[in-house]
Motif scaffolding. Sequence first.
Motif, PDB file in Angstrom:
ATOM      1  N   GLY A  27     -14.102  12.999   0.141  1.00  0.00           N
ATOM      2  CA  GLY A  27     -12.770  12.258   0.274  1.00  0.00           C
ATOM      3  C   GLY A  27     -12.007  12.768   1.679  1.00  0.00           C
ATOM      4  N   PHE A  28     -12.068  14.191   1.829  1.00  0.00           N
ATOM      5  CA  PHE A  28     -11.300  14.568   3.076  1.00  0.00           C
ATOM      6  C   PHE A  28     -12.168  14.144   4.424  1.00  0.00           C
ATOM      7  CE2 PHE A  28     -10.738  17.986   6.070  1.00  0.00           C
ATOM      8  CZ  PHE A  28      -9.245  17.926   6.335  1.00  0.00           C
ATOM      9  N   VAL A  29     -13.190  14.061   4.398  1.00  0.00           N
ATOM     10  CA  VAL A  29     -13.975  13.418   5.755  1.00  0.00           C
ATOM     11  C   VAL A  29     -13.494  11.824   5.601  1.00  0.00           C
ATOM     12  CG1 VAL A  29     -16.326  12.869   6.632  1.00  0.00           C
ATOM     13  CG2 VAL A  29     -15.760  15.096   5.465  1.00  0.00           C
ATOM     14  N   LEU A  30     -13.389  11.312   4.709  1.00  0.00           N
ATOM     15  CA  LEU A  30     -12.979   9.895   4.896  1.00  0.00           C
ATOM     16  C   LEU A  30     -11.686   9.715   5.183  1.00  0.00           C
ATOM     17  CD1 LEU A  30     -13.662   7.001   4.234  1.00  0.00           C
ATOM     18  CD2 LEU A  30     -13.126   7.082   2.034  1.00  0.00           C
ATOM     19  N   TYR A  31     -10.597  10.648   4.806  1.00  0.00           N
ATOM     20  CA  TYR A  31      -9.335  10.674   5.044  1.00  0.00           C
ATOM     21  C   TYR A  31      -9.095  10.853   6.552  1.00  0.00           C
ATOM     22  CZ  TYR A  31      -4.784  13.072   6.115  1.00  0.00           C
ATOM     23  OH  TYR A  31      -3.641  13.704   6.666  1.00  0.00           O
ATOM     24  N   LEU A  32      -9.950  11.866   7.168  1.00  0.00           N
ATOM     25  CA  LEU A  32      -9.686  12.178   8.625  1.00  0.00           C
ATOM     26  C   LEU A  32     -10.288  10.706   9.306  1.00  0.00           C
ATOM     27  CD1 LEU A  32     -11.014  15.753   8.844  1.00  0.00           C
ATOM     28  CD2 LEU A  32      -8.968  14.958   9.051  1.00  0.00           C
ATOM     29  N   TYR A  33     -11.443  10.037   8.914  1.00  0.00           N
ATOM     30  CA  TYR A  33     -11.909   9.120   9.481  1.00  0.00           C
ATOM     31  C   TYR A  33     -10.976   8.047   9.593  1.00  0.00           C
ATOM     32  CZ  TYR A  33     -15.558   5.658  10.763  1.00  0.00           C
ATOM     33  OH  TYR A  33     -16.161   4.593  11.764  1.00  0.00           O
ATOM     34  N   THR A  34     -10.229   7.803   8.533  1.00  0.00           N
ATOM     35  CA  THR A  34      -9.361   6.769   8.314  1.00  0.00           C
ATOM     36  C   THR A  34      -8.261   6.897   9.376  1.00  0.00           C
ATOM     37  OG1 THR A  34      -9.650   6.432   5.809  1.00  0.00           O
ATOM     38  CG2 THR A  34      -7.517   5.489   6.831  1.00  0.00           C
ATOM     39  N   LEU A  35      -7.687   8.241   9.553  1.00  0.00           N
ATOM     40  CA  LEU A  35      -6.788   8.524  10.541  1.00  0.00           C
ATOM     41  C   LEU A  35      -7.288   7.934  11.953  1.00  0.00           C
ATOM     42  CD1 LEU A  35      -5.561  11.892   9.633  1.00  0.00           C
ATOM     43  CD2 LEU A  35      -4.733   9.681   9.139  1.00  0.00           C
ATOM     44  N   TYR A  36      -8.761   8.365  12.388  1.00  0.00           N
ATOM     45  CA  TYR A  36      -9.397   7.997  13.226  1.00  0.00           C
ATOM     46  C   TYR A  36      -9.335   6.486  13.896  1.00  0.00           C
ATOM     47  CZ  TYR A  36     -13.202   6.928  16.607  1.00  0.00           C
ATOM     48  OH  TYR A  36     -14.206   6.484  17.400  1.00  0.00           O
ATOM     49  N   GLN A  37      -9.799   5.625  12.577  1.00  0.00           N
ATOM     50  CA  GLN A  37     -10.020   4.074  12.706  1.00  0.00           C
ATOM     51  C   GLN A  37      -8.343   3.556  12.821  1.00  0.00           C
ATOM     52  OE1 GLN A  37     -12.472   2.216  13.074  1.00  0.00           O
ATOM     53  NE2 GLN A  37     -14.165   3.700  13.055  1.00  0.00           N
ATOM     54  N   ASN A  38      -7.487   4.169  12.245  1.00  0.00           N
ATOM     55  CA  ASN A  38      -6.142   3.542  12.415  1.00  0.00           C
ATOM     56  C   ASN A  38      -5.605   3.664  13.689  1.00  0.00           C
ATOM     57  OD1 ASN A  38      -3.424   2.955  11.430  1.00  0.00           O
ATOM     58  ND2 ASN A  38      -2.859   4.857  12.287  1.00  0.00           N
ATOM     59  N   LYS A  39      -6.117   4.568  14.577  1.00  0.00           N
ATOM     60  CA  LYS A  39      -5.813   4.537  15.966  1.00  0.00           C
ATOM     61  C   LYS A  39      -6.441   3.593  16.628  1.00  0.00           C
ATOM     62  CE  LYS A  39      -4.529   9.488  16.326  1.00  0.00           C
ATOM     63  NZ  LYS A  39      -4.880  10.825  16.841  1.00  0.00           N
ATOM     64  N   LYS A  40      -7.666   3.209  16.443  1.00  0.00           N
ATOM     65  CA  LYS A  40      -8.350   2.029  16.960  1.00  0.00           C
ATOM     66  C   LYS A  40      -7.648   0.787  16.785  1.00  0.00           C
ATOM     67  CE  LYS A  40     -13.025   2.248  17.191  1.00  0.00           C
ATOM     68  NZ  LYS A  40     -14.250   2.431  16.782  1.00  0.00           N
ATOM     69  N   GLN A  41      -7.231   0.618  15.477  1.00  0.00           N
ATOM     70  CA  GLN A  41      -6.655  -0.795  15.142  1.00  0.00           C
ATOM     71  C   GLN A  41      -5.217  -0.547  15.216  1.00  0.00           C
ATOM     72  OE1 GLN A  41      -8.161  -1.533  11.181  1.00  0.00           O
ATOM     73  NE2 GLN A  41     -10.288  -2.002  11.700  1.00  0.00           N
ATOM     74  N   GLY A  42      -4.635  -0.007  16.002  1.00  0.00           N
ATOM     75  CA  GLY A  42      -3.185   0.312  16.202  1.00  0.00           C
ATOM     76  C   GLY A  42      -2.471  -1.214  16.530  1.00  0.00           C
ATOM     77  N   GLY A  43      -1.263  -1.536  16.165  1.00  0.00           N
ATOM     78  CA  GLY A  43      -0.632  -2.690  16.778  1.00  0.00           C
ATOM     79  C   GLY A  43      -0.781  -3.642  15.718  1.00  0.00           C
TER      80      GLY A  43
END
Length: 299
Positions: free
Chosen positions: A279-295
């Motif tokens: 879950g912690f790894v998934l949380y970090l990956y969510t933060l990363y993907q959010n930056k890619k899908q910004g806007g």
Amino acid sequence: MKSLTIFTPTFNRAHLLPRLYNSLKNQTNQNLVWMIVNDGSTDHTDEVVQSFLEENVLEIQYIKQENAGMHGAHNTAYKNCKTELNTCIDDDDLMPENAVELILNKWNSLQQIQEKVSGIVALDAHFGGELIGTKFNEDFTTLEDFYLKGGKGDKKLIFRTEVMKQYPEYPIFEGEKYVGLGYKYLLADQDYKLATLNEVVCWVDYQPEGSSNNMWRQYYKNPKGFAFIRKEQMKISKSNKRILMDAAHYVAHSFKSKNWNFLAESPKKIITTLAIPFGFVLYLYTLYQNKKQGGFYQR
């Protein structure tokens, strides 16, 4: 009284509504009500719907509300639906001309057992005609069983209105606009099966800014809503593999919402404990993907 309500939640999609309207006008069976739930649109949706009403071709039920997200619009639709059956057709989708006829013919064929099923599950296809996912191998199924047995792809659900009204509404979390629609479907799965219809009743046009194409952004913006649905799925799922996956997502969403009581609140505490590293790894990956899908502008 009409038999089927087709409800359409819409938010700033006035430009797409006319093509759906035309597909409903052309249905070979007009035993339908079109319910449009305007979920706080700020574009010219009012004017577009008014033009439909003035044509007086379809029975249209128009409801306006403050923006509450897709699940909030579904709450409104179920609350106001008066027909025996209902289905959601999104504002970016269309129905083949014989869709209502196929649905109602199938429903009429189930006359002896209608009260024993929650409704019908049918097929979706892309605008080009390509089937989304797989067909059904059984006459009756639940959504969970269909996917556990290898079924794939989005499907069109046509529910008995009475069934949907017997379960709790989707919860509304302050500051969030998304709770997985699967919550009520999951509850219905526990009490009923769905009759399968191997016919396409909806053509799907996934929009670039829509939820399906921005799921990581949705995870980031709506952690309480996603933690809720993962917790509910853990309570009910028959698959240990699925429970572990749900637990990992539950942990990730709990980190994002800063809910440090997540373990105490989990219905599967041991599995959730085991899922914390994932879950912690998934949380970090969510933060990363959010930056890619910004806007992405959230509905």
